[in-house]
Design a protein around this motif. Structure first.
Motif, PDB file in Angstrom:
ATOM      1  N   ILE A   1      10.001  96.636  -3.283  1.00  0.00           N
ATOM      2  CA  ILE A   1       9.237  97.566  -2.461  1.00  0.00           C
ATOM      3  C   ILE A   1       9.406  99.008  -2.939  1.00  0.00           C
ATOM      4  O   ILE A   1       8.489  99.812  -2.834  1.00  0.00           O
ATOM      5  N   ALA A   2      10.569  99.325  -3.543  1.00  0.00           N
ATOM      6  CA  ALA A   2      10.795 100.678  -4.050  1.00  0.00           C
ATOM      7  C   ALA A   2       9.842 100.995  -5.201  1.00  0.00           C
ATOM      8  O   ALA A   2       9.288 102.090  -5.271  1.00  0.00           O
ATOM      9  N   ILE A   3       9.636 100.061  -6.103  1.00  0.00           N
ATOM     10  CA  ILE A   3       8.712 100.268  -7.227  1.00  0.00           C
ATOM     11  C   ILE A   3       7.287 100.395  -6.704  1.00  0.00           C
ATOM     12  O   ILE A   3       6.525 101.260  -7.139  1.00  0.00           O
ATOM     13  N   GLU A   4       6.927  99.553  -5.764  1.00  0.00           N
ATOM     14  CA  GLU A   4       5.591  99.598  -5.164  1.00  0.00           C
ATOM     15  C   GLU A   4       5.362 100.951  -4.473  1.00  0.00           C
ATOM     16  O   GLU A   4       4.304 101.556  -4.634  1.00  0.00           O
TER      17      GLU A   4
ATOM     18  N   LEU B   1       6.856 103.801  -5.129  1.00  0.00           N
ATOM     19  CA  LEU B   1       6.771 104.825  -6.162  1.00  0.00           C
ATOM     20  C   LEU B   1       5.386 104.844  -6.797  1.00  0.00           C
ATOM     21  O   LEU B   1       4.787 105.911  -6.987  1.00  0.00           O
ATOM     22  N   LEU B   2       4.857 103.676  -7.118  1.00  0.00           N
ATOM     23  CA  LEU B   2       3.525 103.606  -7.730  1.00  0.00           C
ATOM     24  C   LEU B   2       2.445 104.120  -6.782  1.00  0.00           C
ATOM     25  O   LEU B   2       1.567 104.893  -7.197  1.00  0.00           O
ATOM     26  N   PHE B   3       2.477 103.699  -5.522  1.00  0.00           N
ATOM     27  CA  PHE B   3       1.501 104.197  -4.544  1.00  0.00           C
ATOM     28  C   PHE B   3       1.599 105.713  -4.416  1.00  0.00           C
ATOM     29  O   PHE B   3       0.589 106.407  -4.375  1.00  0.00           O
ATOM     30  N   THR B   4       2.818 106.211  -4.371  1.00  0.00           N
ATOM     31  CA  THR B   4       3.021 107.653  -4.217  1.00  0.00           C
ATOM     32  C   THR B   4       2.476 108.418  -5.411  1.00  0.00           C
ATOM     33  O   THR B   4       1.782 109.428  -5.244  1.00  0.00           O
ATOM     34  N   LEU B   5       2.764 107.956  -6.606  1.00  0.00           N
ATOM     35  CA  LEU B   5       2.264 108.635  -7.809  1.00  0.00           C
ATOM     36  C   LEU B   5       0.744 108.627  -7.859  1.00  0.00           C
ATOM     37  O   LEU B   5       0.116 109.662  -8.113  1.00  0.00           O
ATOM     38  N   VAL B   6       0.150 107.484  -7.623  1.00  0.00           N
ATOM     39  CA  VAL B   6      -1.304 107.369  -7.709  1.00  0.00           C
ATOM     40  C   VAL B   6      -1.996 108.211  -6.638  1.00  0.00           C
ATOM     41  O   VAL B   6      -2.955 108.932  -6.920  1.00  0.00           O
ATOM     42  N   LEU B   7      -1.498 108.134  -5.408  1.00  0.00           N
ATOM     43  CA  LEU B   7      -2.150 108.860  -4.324  1.00  0.00           C
ATOM     44  C   LEU B   7      -1.871 110.364  -4.362  1.00  0.00           C
ATOM     45  O   LEU B   7      -2.623 111.143  -3.777  1.00  0.00           O
ATOM     46  N   SER B   8      -0.829 110.789  -5.061  1.00  0.00           N
ATOM     47  CA  SER B   8      -0.503 112.210  -5.149  1.00  0.00           C
ATOM     48  C   SER B   8      -1.230 112.924  -6.283  1.00  0.00           C
ATOM     49  O   SER B   8      -1.210 114.151  -6.356  1.00  0.00           O
ATOM     50  N   ILE B   9      -1.860 112.188  -7.162  1.00  0.00           N
ATOM     51  CA  ILE B   9      -2.577 112.801  -8.280  1.00  0.00           C
ATOM     52  C   ILE B   9      -3.681 113.720  -7.772  1.00  0.00           C
ATOM     53  O   ILE B   9      -3.876 114.824  -8.289  1.00  0.00           O
TER      54      ILE B   9
ATOM     55  N   LEU C   1      -3.113  98.180   3.113  1.00  0.00           N
ATOM     56  CA  LEU C   1      -1.730  97.935   3.513  1.00  0.00           C
ATOM     57  C   LEU C   1      -1.648  97.261   4.881  1.00  0.00           C
ATOM     58  O   LEU C   1      -0.778  96.419   5.115  1.00  0.00           O
ATOM     59  N   GLY C   2      -2.570  97.618   5.765  1.00  0.00           N
ATOM     60  CA  GLY C   2      -2.601  96.991   7.085  1.00  0.00           C
ATOM     61  C   GLY C   2      -2.977  95.523   7.018  1.00  0.00           C
ATOM     62  O   GLY C   2      -2.446  94.705   7.771  1.00  0.00           O
ATOM     63  N   LEU C   3      -3.853  95.202   6.086  1.00  0.00           N
ATOM     64  CA  LEU C   3      -4.288  93.818   5.964  1.00  0.00           C
ATOM     65  C   LEU C   3      -3.189  92.906   5.435  1.00  0.00           C
ATOM     66  O   LEU C   3      -3.187  91.715   5.718  1.00  0.00           O
ATOM     67  N   VAL C   4      -2.250  93.461   4.668  1.00  0.00           N
ATOM     68  CA  VAL C   4      -1.162  92.645   4.134  1.00  0.00           C
ATOM     69  C   VAL C   4       0.159  92.900   4.861  1.00  0.00           C
ATOM     70  O   VAL C   4       1.219  92.486   4.400  1.00  0.00           O
ATOM     71  N   ASN C   5       0.066  93.565   6.004  1.00  0.00           N
ATOM     72  CA  ASN C   5       1.214  93.811   6.895  1.00  0.00           C
ATOM     73  C   ASN C   5       2.405  94.491   6.220  1.00  0.00           C
ATOM     74  O   ASN C   5       3.543  94.057   6.365  1.00  0.00           O
ATOM     75  N   LYS C   6       2.150  95.554   5.496  1.00  0.00           N
ATOM     76  CA  LYS C   6       3.230  96.348   4.908  1.00  0.00           C
ATOM     77  C   LYS C   6       3.811  97.279   5.977  1.00  0.00           C
ATOM     78  O   LYS C   6       3.142  97.590   6.966  1.00  0.00           O
ATOM     79  N   PRO C   7       5.031  97.773   5.785  1.00  0.00           N
ATOM     80  CA  PRO C   7       5.641  98.704   6.751  1.00  0.00           C
ATOM     81  C   PRO C   7       4.983 100.086   6.645  1.00  0.00           C
ATOM     82  O   PRO C   7       5.378 100.920   5.838  1.00  0.00           O
TER      83      PRO C   7
ATOM     84  N   VAL D   1       6.731 108.201   2.688  1.00  0.00           N
ATOM     85  CA  VAL D   1       7.005 108.395   1.265  1.00  0.00           C
ATOM     86  C   VAL D   1       5.799 109.004   0.542  1.00  0.00           C
ATOM     87  O   VAL D   1       5.949 109.936  -0.257  1.00  0.00           O
ATOM     88  N   VAL D   2       4.608 108.519   0.827  1.00  0.00           N
ATOM     89  CA  VAL D   2       3.413 109.086   0.189  1.00  0.00           C
ATOM     90  C   VAL D   2       3.205 110.533   0.640  1.00  0.00           C
ATOM     91  O   VAL D   2       2.836 111.399  -0.163  1.00  0.00           O
ATOM     92  N   GLY D   3       3.456 110.822   1.908  1.00  0.00           N
ATOM     93  CA  GLY D   3       3.338 112.201   2.400  1.00  0.00           C
ATOM     94  C   GLY D   3       4.302 113.141   1.702  1.00  0.00           C
ATOM     95  O   GLY D   3       3.928 114.251   1.300  1.00  0.00           O
ATOM     96  N   ILE D   4       5.533 112.707   1.518  1.00  0.00           N
ATOM     97  CA  ILE D   4       6.527 113.523   0.800  1.00  0.00           C
ATOM     98  C   ILE D   4       6.107 113.705  -0.663  1.00  0.00           C
ATOM     99  O   ILE D   4       6.218 114.794  -1.224  1.00  0.00           O
ATOM    100  N   GLY D   5       5.585 112.658  -1.251  1.00  0.00           N
ATOM    101  CA  GLY D   5       5.114 112.749  -2.637  1.00  0.00           C
ATOM    102  C   GLY D   5       3.957 113.727  -2.787  1.00  0.00           C
ATOM    103  O   GLY D   5       3.917 114.505  -3.746  1.00  0.00           O
ATOM    104  N   ALA D   6       3.027 113.704  -1.839  1.00  0.00           N
ATOM    105  CA  ALA D   6       1.891 114.634  -1.888  1.00  0.00           C
ATOM    106  C   ALA D   6       2.363 116.075  -1.695  1.00  0.00           C
ATOM    107  O   ALA D   6       1.851 116.993  -2.338  1.00  0.00           O
ATOM    108  N   PHE D   7       3.339 116.266  -0.812  1.00  0.00           N
ATOM    109  CA  PHE D   7       3.926 117.593  -0.601  1.00  0.00           C
ATOM    110  C   PHE D   7       4.497 118.122  -1.922  1.00  0.00           C
ATOM    111  O   PHE D   7       4.202 119.238  -2.353  1.00  0.00           O
TER     112      PHE D   7
END
Length: 184
Positions: free
Chosen positions: A2-5, A7-15, A126-132, A139-145
């Protein structure tokens, strides 16, 4: 895993936040305004994921059909306006002297919100696959910041080196982001 996932979501969405920060950061930013922009980007990304998660249960097909078109139109309009203003500023450079140009708070909020539209779609998935969702939003919010602050810092370096012509390039970056939204 989940940590790698995460990180990848954060990088992609923060671009997008990083690119928008470079585009808008070509004009002067005070420390307070830079913090506001970074905070609004982080909150927009995190909240968009959470909102997408909630909306995914109610209107997934409606949202995903139109979100990319909305993001495209809004980013192209803002980027086009920036290019226009840059051209007008270059033409009337001698008329204004050393006037400091800044972006308004509403423009900063607007760009932060528009660049977060792709996070809305991710939240639906993420909601469809029941992620936390709380963890992903945080994490994505902090990455975008962090990405926004980094983009503003880089833009400051670029604008001091290349002058006001670079603002036109910033508008072009937003237009390119809008076009990219069509491929999502």
């Amino acid at each position: 895993m989940i940590a790698i996932e995460l990180l990848l979501f954060t990088l992609v969405l923060s671009i997008d936040s990083f690119s928008a920060a470079i585009a808008l950061g070509l004009r002067h930013f005070s420390a307070r305004r830079a913090f506001f922009f970074a905070l609004s980007s982080g909150l927009s990304e995190g909240l968009a994921i959470a909102l997408g998660f909630l909306l995914g249960h109610f209107a997934q097909s409606l949202i995903t059909q139109y979100d990319h078109w909305l993001a495209f139109a809004l980013l192209v309009l803002v980027g086009g306006h920036m290019c226009y203003r840059a051209c007008m500023d270059m033409k009337s450079r001698g008329d204004r002297g050393d006037e400091v140009k800044v972006h308004g708070l509403l423009k900063i909020l607007f760009v932060s919100s528009v660049t977060s539209i792709d996070s809305l779609g991710v939240g639906i998935s993420l909601g469809l696959v029941n992620k936390p969702i709380a963890l992903y939003s945080l994490v994505v919010g902090i990455g975008a910041f962090a990405a926004t602050y980094s983009g503003l810092f880089l833009a400051k370096k670029l604008s001091s080196r290349f002058g006001e012509k670079i603002e036109f390039m910033g508008g072009a970056v937003l237009i390119a982001l809008g076009i990219k939204m069509l491929s999502i």
